[in-house]
Structure formats: structure tokens, C-alpha cells
Design a protein around this motif. Structure first.
Motif, PDB file in Angstrom:
ATOM      1  N   GLU A   1       0.849  -1.178   0.094  1.00 31.00           N
ATOM      2  CA  GLU A   1      -0.046   0.074  -0.108  1.00 31.00           C
ATOM      3  C   GLU A   1       0.707   1.243  -0.085  1.00 31.00           C
ATOM      4  O   GLU A   1       0.535   2.285  -0.675  1.00 31.00           O
ATOM      5  CB  GLU A   1      -0.876  -0.078   1.149  1.00 31.00           C
TER       6      GLU A   1
ATOM      7  N   ASN B   1       0.923   3.948  -3.061  1.00 25.07           N
ATOM      8  CA  ASN B   1       0.571   5.391  -2.581  1.00 25.07           C
ATOM      9  C   ASN B   1       1.796   6.101  -3.007  1.00 25.07           C
ATOM     10  O   ASN B   1       1.516   7.414  -3.589  1.00 25.07           O
ATOM     11  CB  ASN B   1       0.256   5.492  -1.221  1.00 25.07           C
TER      12      ASN B   1
ATOM     13  N   PHE C   1      -5.654  12.681  -0.559  1.00 21.67           N
ATOM     14  CA  PHE C   1      -4.919  11.611  -0.891  1.00 21.67           C
ATOM     15  C   PHE C   1      -3.550  11.805  -0.452  1.00 21.67           C
ATOM     16  O   PHE C   1      -2.890  11.016   0.148  1.00 21.67           O
ATOM     17  CB  PHE C   1      -5.131  11.163  -2.312  1.00 21.67           C
TER      18      PHE C   1
ATOM     19  N   ASP D   1      -3.880   9.997   2.801  1.00 21.09           N
ATOM     20  CA  ASP D   1      -3.258   8.494   2.463  1.00 21.09           C
ATOM     21  C   ASP D   1      -1.955   8.293   2.384  1.00 21.09           C
ATOM     22  O   ASP D   1      -1.257   7.392   2.829  1.00 21.09           O
ATOM     23  CB  ASP D   1      -3.932   8.002   1.224  1.00 21.09           C
TER      24      ASP D   1
ATOM     25  N   ARG E   1     -12.713   6.440   5.929  1.00 25.63           N
ATOM     26  CA  ARG E   1     -13.618   6.370   4.946  1.00 25.63           C
ATOM     27  C   ARG E   1     -15.127   6.807   4.675  1.00 25.63           C
ATOM     28  O   ARG E   1     -15.496   7.265   3.786  1.00 25.63           O
ATOM     29  CB  ARG E   1     -13.437   4.819   4.499  1.00 25.63           C
TER      30      ARG E   1
END
Lengths: 200, 322
Positions: A4, A8, A190, A194, B281
């Protein structure tokens, strides 16, 4: 390093490459742009092959021996002749079939976009909304009536239509700004969330 | 020799390098994301209508909704949160849900949305939900019209290549009479096809999850009732997230899920703190709306400054120099 985090990081670097265009055009931007087009096509071709060519061309003709499918297949191949000089006229045949489908949509479009809209514009003038809809519809329709010069009283009425349209364009523009900012927010969420993990 | 005019604040603003504006906009988005605050999300009627319509199918096996993914990753920021919120709603309230896409680029987004939403639920493909998968765009109309008669004939196979007529989810669902709500998620006029074909021919309820750019174009269809409801952009997604939190995934004092019916009163009284929601989320759109609020204020300030500057400099140019 997890998968991940690696994926990313790659996505983040490519995002920053695209954002670098805001400073000025540069090779990083061009690289990311070309990569995106290549990946999109690379992804789409096998997907279409798997979901369109195999079940609708290959299997019916070569496995099930339904030879009638050869007719639409040949018609489809005619599209490719668009790129040739001498045989490009063949591509008109599948286009004709496409136009037939457009024709099928005409009565339904008239129903949805004209008749139902007209019915909804013909409501009793018992509240401010219906009054505004009435004035807006009539004045804008008058504005688009070009057989009469927009002068005098008629010009003043059509000016009201212009104001209604300007308000409409303003609303559209406001929504457009909101949409573009939303897309930027998505990318920054993002990057900051993230990738960097700074959003809690 | 001509005298150079003194450059005042407005002159400088008029000549400002656009990259400074980009920087300010970027900061006005980054800071509210890192330092979150609770901007109030007012739920609008079009969003409420979508929620109520979906919720009216709760627990029924003879009703279902169809989610059509008609967008690619470029508009994911606006549409993805609403897709996840609607899927969560369906999974929580045991509403059979079907998904389909006609664009190759929409396929991974559709799979990702299902994967994201089902993480917290014990739901199974073919029983609680079903992905029809990617279908070539050339089949859009045949499938759209065919589903009016028989879904299993029009679609034939699902995402995994299974014949859909043998799947448990299809037991009580045959055509649009049962799958009575279609929600199209699009950054284009794709929803229009559902309105003019599915709505006009079969009377199916059509709703739209669209980017804000498309919202103004779709209001006429909403106003005429051809669209049952509409989620517009990130704001629509934030509204839906809030409705799901307040009603569908509501918890009692012991922390157990206790879903409740939609009620305007409860909606008015309930205040959800974003920091209380652990999973990011499920609040993506609402966090985004914080940044949106600040960015909009910045843009309004820029527009005002630009206009004041324009009129001040114009007035100065018109005035005769003594």
C-alpha cells in the motif's frame, strides 16, 4: 515497506508530476500525462477484448457456430476502414445503424426534455417559484425570437430574459468552481491523508 | 518624459503572479484538512429523497436498486464518497443492490467502492449484492431496455461469469418492477439516457449522483419529477454520509447498531462530531467540505479584490491627470 505504501508513493509522485504544470510545463508533467494515456489504453484493450470480443464475437461464431453473428461483425470491421483512403466509404454502413438508434431516441427525448418540461412550466401561478418560472421561461423564449428586433418595450422584456440567463450561468459557474475545488480536495486528501497520514 | 504611475495595492493585486493564488488556494485546502473543524452539513431535499427512496426498500427481497458507474478516476473525489455511502446504506439496511458499468475505466472504481463498503459487513456476492461487471458500451441500450422485461436475459452473466438467473439475489427480482430505482453516477449527461429510456418507457425511478458541474443541467429534470433525487458533487456526498450516520448506522446507548427511519426532527436535532467517527473512509466527503468552505471563502475574497481593483484602476485611468 508494505504494498500500500509503495503504491501510494508512486501515485503521490505522479500526482506531484501533474501538479508541477501549475508552475510551468515540464518533462515530469509530460511523462505522467503520457503514462496515464498508455496505462488507460493498456487497461481498456484487454478488458474490452475479454468482455466484448470473446463473448459477442468469438464464442458465438467459433464455438456456438451461430454464423448470423458474422453480419454485425463484418459491419463492425467496416468502421476500421475509416482510416483508409479508398475504402473509407464502407464505414458509413455501421454509422447508418448508429443513426437509427439515435432516431429511436428522438420521440423519447421530446417526451422527457420538451413535453414534460412544458407541462411543469404550465403550473398555476400560486407561489413565487411558479411565477419566476413563468416569467423566466417566457422572457428567455422571447429573447431567442430573432425575427423581431430587440428594441423598445420588446427589448426591455428580452433584457429580463438576459438577466434570468445570467443568473443561470452564474449558478453553473458556481457549481463548476465547486466541482474543480472538490477534485483538488480529493487529490490533496490523498496526498496529505493516505500518503503522509496527516488527516485524522 | 512620461511619469511612471505609483503602484498602489490594487495595481499590485492586478499584476499578481497567478502562482501565488494557486499557493493560497492550496493552503486554504491543506490547512482545514490537517486541522479539522465541524462545518455544518445541511441536508437538501434532493439528497433526502434519494435516501428515503432507498430506505423504503429496507429488508425487502422483492425490491432492489441498481447503481450504474459512469465515470472514471478523474471525478472520483466527488462521486466515490457518495457511492460508498449508498452501498453502506444498502448493506446496513439489507437492501439488495446491483452494480454495473459501461466504461472500462469505471470497472476498478466499482470494485473498489464495493470492497470499501463491504469491509464492515458480512455480505456476499450473489446473495446480498451483485456486480454485473463491465459491459461494452455498445450494449448499453439493449441492456437498459432489456432489463425492462427480464434482467437475467438482458445481463446474462455477472462479474464472475456466473449465470445470474441461478443466483439467490435474483429469486424475487425480475425486471424494473422490482429493481425500481436506478442511480447513475456520472460526470456527464449519462443519466439523461436513463431518464429518456428507462423512466419514460418503464416508469422506473431514476436518481443521479453527479459532479457539481452537471448539477445545474439536471435541475430541470429534478423539478419535473423525472429524477427522484440527486446528489450533487462533494456536498451531496457529505449530506448522504450524514444521513447514513444518523439513521442507517445509528447506535444505541450500548453501542449496538439500531437503525431508524428517516425523520426531519431527528435530522434537525442531531449533531455529529467528525472526530467521533473513527473510520476516515466514512467521513471523506465531510472532511472535504471543511476544506471546500475555506476555499470558497478565499475565492470570494479573490473575486471581490479583483473587482474592486479593476474598478479602482479603471477610475484612475479615466480621471484626467493634472
Amino acid at each position: 515497506m508494505s504494498f500500500e505504501l509503495i503504491s501510494n508513493t508512486i501515485a503521490a509522485i505522479l500526482t506531484l508530476c501533474i501538479f508541477s504544470f501549475l508552475y510551468k510545463d515540464n518533462p515530469f508533467y509530460k511523462f505522467a500525462e503520457s503514462l496515464f494515456i498508455g496505462v488507460s489504453m493498456g487497461y481498456a484493450i484487454p478488458l474490452v477484448y475479454e468482455n466484448a470480443f470473446i463473448p459477442f464475437v468469438w464464442t458465438p461464431i467459433f464455438v456456438e457456430h451461430r454464423l448470423i453473428i458474422l453480419i454485425p461483425t463484418i459491419m463492425g470491421i467496416f468502421y476500421i476502414f475509416r482510416f483508409t483512403k479508398n475504402l473509407s466509404w464502407l464505414s458509413r454502413f455501421p454509422i447508418v445503424f448508429g443513426m437509427a438508434i439515435v432516431g429511436m431516441g428522438v420521440p423519447m427525448s421530446i417526451h422527457g426534455s420538451v413535453l414534460v418540461q412544458m407541462r411543469s412550466a404550465m403550473l398555476p401561478l400560486d407561489n413565487i417559484n411558479t411565477v419566476l418560472i413563468f416569467i423566466g421561461t417566457v422572457t428567455i423564449l422571447m429573447y431567442f425570437f430573432f425575427s423581431k428586433e430587440h428594441k423598445g418595450l420588446y427589448g426591455k422584456i428580452t433584457n429580463v430574459g438576459v438577466w434570468f440567463m445570467m443568473i443561470g450561468f452564474g449558478a453553473s459557474f458556481g457549481y463548476t468552481v465547486m466541482a474543480r475545488i472538490s477534485l483538488l480536495i480529493g487529490r490533496i486528501q490523498f496526498l496529505v491523508g493516505d500518503w503522509l497520514g496527516l488527516i485524522k | 518624459m512620461e511619469k511612471i504611475k505609483p503602484r498602489n495595492f490594487f495595481d499590485r493585486m492586478q499584476a499578481l503572479d497567478r502562482r501565488y493564488i494557486y499557493l493560497v488556494v492550496a493552503l486554504s485546502i491543506i490547512l482545514p484538512l490537517i486541522i479539522p473543524f465541524n462545518s455544518k452539513t445541511y441536508v437538501t431535499e434532493p439528497t433526502e429523497n434519494v435516501y428515503k427512496k432507498i430506505d423504503s426498500y429496507a429488508g425487502r427481497k422483492d425490491r432492489a436498486i441498481l447503481m450504474c458507474f459512469s465515470h472514471d478516476a478523474s471525478t472520483m473525489a466527488e462521486l466515490f464518497p457518495m457511492e460508498v455511502a449508498i452501498l453502506r446504506h444498502c448493506f446496513e439496511r439489507k437492501i439488495p443492490v446491483f452494480t454495473i458499468c459501461f466504461m472500462p475505466a469505471a470497472k476498478p472504481l466499482m470494485d473498489y467502492a464495493i470492497m470499501t463498503a463491504k469491509e464492515d459487513y458480512n455480505v456476499q456476492s450473489g446473495i446480498d449484492y451483485l456486480s454485473f461487471g463491465y459491459k461494452p458500451y455498445g450494449l448499453f441500450l439493449p441492456i437498459l431496455l432489456g432489463m425492462g422485461d427480464d434482467i437475467s436475459e438482458a445481463v446474462e452473466t455477472d462479474d464472475q461469469g456466473r449465470k445470474i438467473d441461478s443466483l439467490p439475489i435474483m429469486k424475487e427480482i425480475r425486471n424494473y418492477n422490482e429493481m425500481n430505482l436506478v442511480i447513475d453516477f456520472a460526470a456527464s449527461a449519462a443519466v439523461y439516457s436513463w431518464i429518456i429510456y428507462a423512466r419514460a418507457k418503464f416508469g422506473v425511478n431514476v436518481a443521479a449522483g453527479i459532479t457539481a458541474v452537471m448539477a445545474a443541467d439536471n435541475y430541470p429534470y429534478l423539478q419535473t419529477g423525472q429524477l427522484t433525487g440527486m446528489l450533487s458533487g462533494l456536498k451531496g456526498a457529505a449530506e448522504y454520509e450524514k444521513l447514513v450516520d444518523i439513521f442507517a448506522t445509528h447506535r444505541d446507548e450500548n453501542g449496538n447498531i439500531a437503525s431508524r427511519e428517516f425523520s426531519k426532527e431527528i435530522l434537525k436535532e442531531t449533531w455529529i462530531k467528525l472526530s467521533d467517527i473513527q473510520d476516515r473512509r466514512y467521513k471523506t466527503a465531510r472532511i472535504g467540505m471543511n476544506a471546500q468552505t475555506v476555499a470558497h471563502v478565499m475565492i470570494i475574497v479573490f473575486i471581490l479584490l479583483g473587482n474592486v481593483g479593476y474598478f479602482v484602476t479603471r477610475k484612475k485611468d479615466i480621471e484626467p491627470t493634472g
